[in-house]
Scaffold this active site. Structure first.
Site, mmCIF file in Angstrom:
data_model
loop_
_atom_site.group_PDB
_atom_site.id
_atom_site.type_symbol
_atom_site.label_atom_id
_atom_site.label_comp_id
_atom_site.label_asym_id
_atom_site.label_seq_id
_atom_site.Cartn_x
_atom_site.Cartn_y
_atom_site.Cartn_z
ATOM 1 N N CYS A 110 101.161 65.061 24.083
ATOM 2 C CA CYS A 110 100.070 64.098 24.242
ATOM 3 C C CYS A 110 100.202 62.999 23.208
ATOM 4 O O CYS A 110 100.360 63.251 22.021
ATOM 5 C CB CYS A 110 98.730 64.808 24.079
ATOM 6 S SG CYS A 110 97.331 63.701 23.953
ATOM 7 N N GLY A 111 100.096 61.760 23.658
ATOM 8 C CA GLY A 111 100.296 60.641 22.758
ATOM 9 C C GLY A 111 99.134 60.382 21.829
ATOM 10 O O GLY A 111 99.219 59.543 20.939
#
Length: 266
Positions: A113-114
């Site tokens: 997840c960024g």
């Protein structure tokens, strides 16, 4: 059993209702490993990713994070396999290293997840630039690219568990595809591969085999790609940010229909 790079053969017992002894089969399973990313010896992030196309990933991740502006800002790059996973050792000029130090203070080790590693809401919701690139893409071109996408997903064809990010010309021809267990990683790999090949990302559009969340929209906007198409639905925030930044967003894209986000009220 011959398998694609990024996968390995695993033996399974096939369980079926009403059957006696389970059948034994061998099936390709996608690889997932921790990938530690270092800049000038500074630990920046640990991502869970499929350890293929790691040079593309290093460049794309660095671009998406705003740590470099172009591939040649990376002075040296080494992908080292360790006992526990992989280490991407990236060397950048001092001015870029200062960005690394500043951003590293706002991050913790994370998954694909960024945004998971951010501890500052202002950083998560940071202002984004306007997408200045413009292209004319007919609806028929979107569906042509969607129809062709499966034949470009070699890793997913064997494992059934790889996300793909594909770059398409305005007429719907797929120029390049990258795959990964993580949708964010697949997009970063594609961005990096395009930059390394000196292919202008503003000249086409991207298709992702994923739901459309904020992080994917942010990466696409920062890359200045004019259009993003996703196989699954978009979140409300993704739609809002795409509109605010001038990104054309098409989601829930199927062979027979797709949803093109329209201007929102309020």
């Amino acid at each position: 059993m011959a398998v694609e790079q990024g996968a390995k053969p695993i033996r399974f017992a096939v369980l079926k209702p009403g059957h006696g002894s389970p059948e034994a089969i061998e099936r390709a399973v996608i690889s997932e490993a921790p990938v530690a990313i270092e800049y000038n010896g500074i630990g920046y992030a640990v991502m869970m990713a499929t350890p293929i196309d790691l040079q593309d990933y290093a460049v794309g991740f660095s671009l998406s994070e705003g740590l470099i502006e172009r591939p040649d800002d990376i002075l040296a790059l080494d992908a080292h396999r360790s006992e526990l996973g992989w280490i991407l050792r990236i060397q950048v000029p001092q001015k870029n290293a200062e960005k690394v130090v500043a951003r590293a203070r706002q991050r913790v080790s994370e998954s694909s997840c960024g945004l998971c590693g951010m501890d500052n809401l202002d950083e998560v919701m940071r202002p984004l630039p306007r997408v200045t690139a413009q292209i004319d893409v007919a609806d028929a071109a979107i569906f042509a690219a969607l129809s062709a996408l499966r034949s470009h997903q070699t890793l997913n064809a064997q494992t059934g568990s790889a996300h793909a990010a594909a770059f398409c010309t305005p007429d719907g021809a797929i120029l390049m595809t990258r795959e990964d267990v993580g949708r964010h990683n697949a997009l970063d790999k594609l961005i990096g591969a395009l930059a390394r090949a000196d292919i202008d990302i503003t000249s086409g559009f991207i298709i992702l085999t994923a739901r459309c969340s904020l992080e994917l929209v942010q990466k696409t906007i920062l890359a200045n790609c004019p259009m993003l198409v996703t196989i699954s639905a978009a979140t409300d925030l993704a739609i809002h940010i795409a509109e605010k930044s001038g990104l054309r967003l098409v989601s829930l894209a199927r062979a027979d229909s797709a949803l093109a986000a329209m201007p929102q009220n309020g």
